[in-house]
Write a protein that holds these residues in place. Structure first.
Motif: not given
Length: 70
Positions: A6-9, A23-28, A43-56
């Motif tokens: 679940r992510s906006t990006n 590997e990260i697949a973007f909605l774009s 693991g931390a990425l998957m647990a994060s409520p904001s995947k895009g924020g964690f990635l950045a």
């Protein structure tokens, strides 16, 4: 294999622990490969409520990457 998230990006995330490849697949439509990513970061990425924020904040600029599909 990619897992939908679940992510906006971000559409889905894949991880191969033996190779430490994320590997990260973007909605774009783009799919990026990040190398030498530790399992705890995935693991931390998957647990994060904001995947895009964690990635950045914790992945971009910290690990080498390349576009593998557009």
């Amino acid at each position: 294999m990619h897992e939908p998230v679940r992510s906006t990006n971000i559409r889905s995330v894949g991880y191969r622990q033996a190779e430490r490849v994320l590997e990260i697949a973007f909605l774009s439509g783009g799919v990026y490969r990040y190398d030498n990513v530790p399992a705890d970061v995935h693991g931390a990425l998957m647990a994060s409520p904001s995947k895009g924020g964690f990635l950045a904040r914790f992945i971009k600029g910290h690990y080498s990457y390349r576009l593998i599909s557009s």
